[in-house]
Every structure is written in structure tokens, then in C-alpha cells.
Design a protein around this motif. Structure first.
Motif, PDB file in Angstrom:
ATOM      1  N   LEU A  55      73.900  48.188  32.571  1.00  0.00           N
ATOM      2  CA  LEU A  55      74.194  49.793  32.782  1.00  0.00           C
ATOM      3  C   LEU A  55      74.214  50.516  31.355  1.00  0.00           C
ATOM      4  CD1 LEU A  55      74.936  52.022  34.524  1.00  0.00           C
ATOM      5  CD2 LEU A  55      77.409  51.369  34.166  1.00  0.00           C
ATOM      6  N   GLY A  58      70.286  50.475  30.203  1.00  0.00           N
ATOM      7  CA  GLY A  58      69.306  51.250  31.237  1.00  0.00           C
ATOM      8  C   GLY A  58      68.623  50.065  32.111  1.00  0.00           C
ATOM      9  N   ARG A  61      69.578  51.158  35.644  1.00  0.00           N
ATOM     10  CA  ARG A  61      68.717  52.039  36.146  1.00  0.00           C
ATOM     11  C   ARG A  61      67.353  51.811  36.478  1.00  0.00           C
ATOM     12  NH1 ARG A  61      69.037  57.410  36.926  1.00  0.00           N
ATOM     13  NH2 ARG A  61      71.281  57.404  36.198  1.00  0.00           N
ATOM     14  N   ALA A  65      65.838  51.980  40.497  1.00  0.00           N
ATOM     15  CA  ALA A  65      64.658  52.926  40.715  1.00  0.00           C
ATOM     16  C   ALA A  65      63.377  52.044  41.271  1.00  0.00           C
ATOM     17  CB  ALA A  65      64.227  53.383  39.232  1.00  0.00           C
ATOM     18  N   ASN A  71      63.674  57.859  41.102  1.00  0.00           N
ATOM     19  CA  ASN A  71      64.415  57.960  39.789  1.00  0.00           C
ATOM     20  C   ASN A  71      65.589  58.925  40.127  1.00  0.00           C
ATOM     21  OD1 ASN A  71      62.880  56.267  38.032  1.00  0.00           O
ATOM     22  ND2 ASN A  71      61.227  57.697  38.096  1.00  0.00           N
ATOM     23  N   ILE A  75      74.003  57.012  38.642  1.00  0.00           N
ATOM     24  CA  ILE A  75      74.872  55.646  38.659  1.00  0.00           C
ATOM     25  C   ILE A  75      76.168  56.299  38.149  1.00  0.00           C
ATOM     26  CG2 ILE A  75      74.765  53.740  37.980  1.00  0.00           C
ATOM     27  CD1 ILE A  75      71.682  53.709  37.694  1.00  0.00           C
TER      28      ILE A  75
END
Length: 220
Positions: A55, A58, A61, A65, A71, A75
Motif C-alpha cells: 500500500l 503504490g 494501487r 487498477a 484507476n 483505497i
């Protein structure tokens, strides 16, 4: 269900040992512990520490995505904590269900007797249980399972007596004995899932190997 793939590691596993993430109506990513939320889901099979790292860097993410093909995701910073809370709640809910179905005993004296008679399939201790009390019941368990001289023992849960008491609907629940093999199996799964996420294993090797008697030991 077929195996699912962790979006962070690429490893495949039984959904019951993974955690499903779902997207809410406003794009928020939330844990779907029971894997019942509608729509596309993404699966993770890492510990809380690993999730926190993913997390922060990144990586989570990016993986989400790709999994959700967008995107536009929110979060929450406390997602790792939300997952832990959900897994702990799932375990406590399961304990409550088994207690209401008369599959579990509480009270040291009752548990001691049941252990010595070989009736206990799973022995659980609160995280704040006294070591002496644990040792006494662990020994009774070994006697009943004809496993004296081994390291067979109950599981010390990552849950304290207050939480156990609330879940069981009884006062001062420190130890729990599960007297039904199927209930024990369901609880082992819930415990293992939480322990895996926390990065700890409180069961002993003897517990896993004592399958012939289903003794104490140890969704997508």
C-alpha cells in the motif's frame, strides 16, 4: 470454488485462505471477507505487514487498477486494519454460531472433564489466559487423546477473554472446547485465515499431525 490468484504475488490458493477485495458504489475498495459482494473482485493472499508495504509503495494501487480495469479507485489508508477487523469478526461470529448450536463448552472444569474423556476436537485459549490454566487443560487434552509426552496443545487465539465472552454470550470466557469435529474444522479454517494474515501461527506441529482424532490444533 476453483483456486484464485493473489493480485500481489501471483500465487494461487484456495479462496478460503485468501481475502477478497470489492469496489463499492463510489469506487471505494473494501474487504469482502465472506466473498458475497456483487461484481468483480480482487484477491490477496499476503500478510498484513506485506499489505502495508504494498500500500505504501503504490504496488497495491497498481495491482487493483489492473484487476478492476480502472484507476478511479479510493483505497482507504486503514485497509489493512479493516481486513484484520473483518477476519477477527468472522472468527468471533463463527464461535458464536458454534456455541449457539451447542458445539462448544466453556468453563475450565467442564472442559477438563471433556478433554480427559477424549471428547474435545479443538481446544482454544484466550490471548490473556493464565499460563497455568492453559497447561492444565493442555495436559488433560493429551490424556484424553492418548498423546502424553507429545507437544499436543490448545490454540492460543489472537483474541482476549472480553471479545470471546461477547462472542459466546457468556461471562468470562477464557477457554473453549469444541466437541464436534465439523465445527472444529470450520473454526480451524477461520483461525488459520486470521493467523496467516497476522503472520503468526499459534498451533503446534502435533496438532496438525493428530488428524486421526481431529484433536486440537488447527472466503472467497
Amino acid at each position: 470454488m476453483t483456486e484464485r490468484k493473489c493480485i500481489l504475488t501471483g500465487d494461487r490458493a484456495d479462496p478460503e485462505m485468501l481475502i477478497r477485495l470489492a469496489v463499492g458504489p463510489e469506487g471505494q475498495v473494501l474487504p469482502d471477507i465472506r466473498a458475497k459482494a456483487p461484481g468483480r473482485g480482487a484477491w490477496i493472499g499476503v500478510s498484513r505487514a506485506e499489505l502495508e508495504t504494498a500500500l505504501a509503495k503504490g504496488k497495491l494501487r497498481g495491482a487493483l487498477a489492473r484487476a478492476f480495469k480502472t484507476n478511479d479507485l479510493a483505497i482507504p489508508d486503514d485497509l489493512p486494519a479493516l481486513i484484520e477487523d473483518g477476519l477477527r469478526r468472522a472468527l468471533l461470529d463463527r464461535l458464536g454460531l458454534e456455541a449457539r448450536a451447542s458445539m462448544a463448552l466453556t468453563g475450565s472444569e467442564k472442559i477438563d472433564v471433556a478433554c480427559r474423556k477424549g471428547q474435545v476436537h479443538l481446544l482454544l485459549h484466550a490471548s490473556d489466559a493464565a499460563p497455568d490454566g492453559n497447561r492444565k487443560l493442555d495436559q488433560a487434552l493429551r490424556v484424553g487423546q492418548e498423546a502424553e509426552g507429545t507437544d499436543l496443545a490448545g490454540i492460543t487465539l489472537p483474541v482476549d477473554r472480553h471479545a470471546l465472552s461477547m462472542a459466546m454470550g457468556r461471562d468470562n470466557v477464557v477457554h473453549i472446547a469444541v466437541i464436534d469435529s465439523r465445527a472444529a474444522s470450520r473454526l480451524r479454517a477461520a483461525i488459520g485465515r486470521l493467523e496467516s494474515y497476522l503472520g503468526c501461527v499459534t498451533g503446534t506441529p502435533a496438532q496438525a499431525e493428530h488428524g486421526s482424532a481431529d484433536a486440537a490444533g488447527v472466503s472467497g
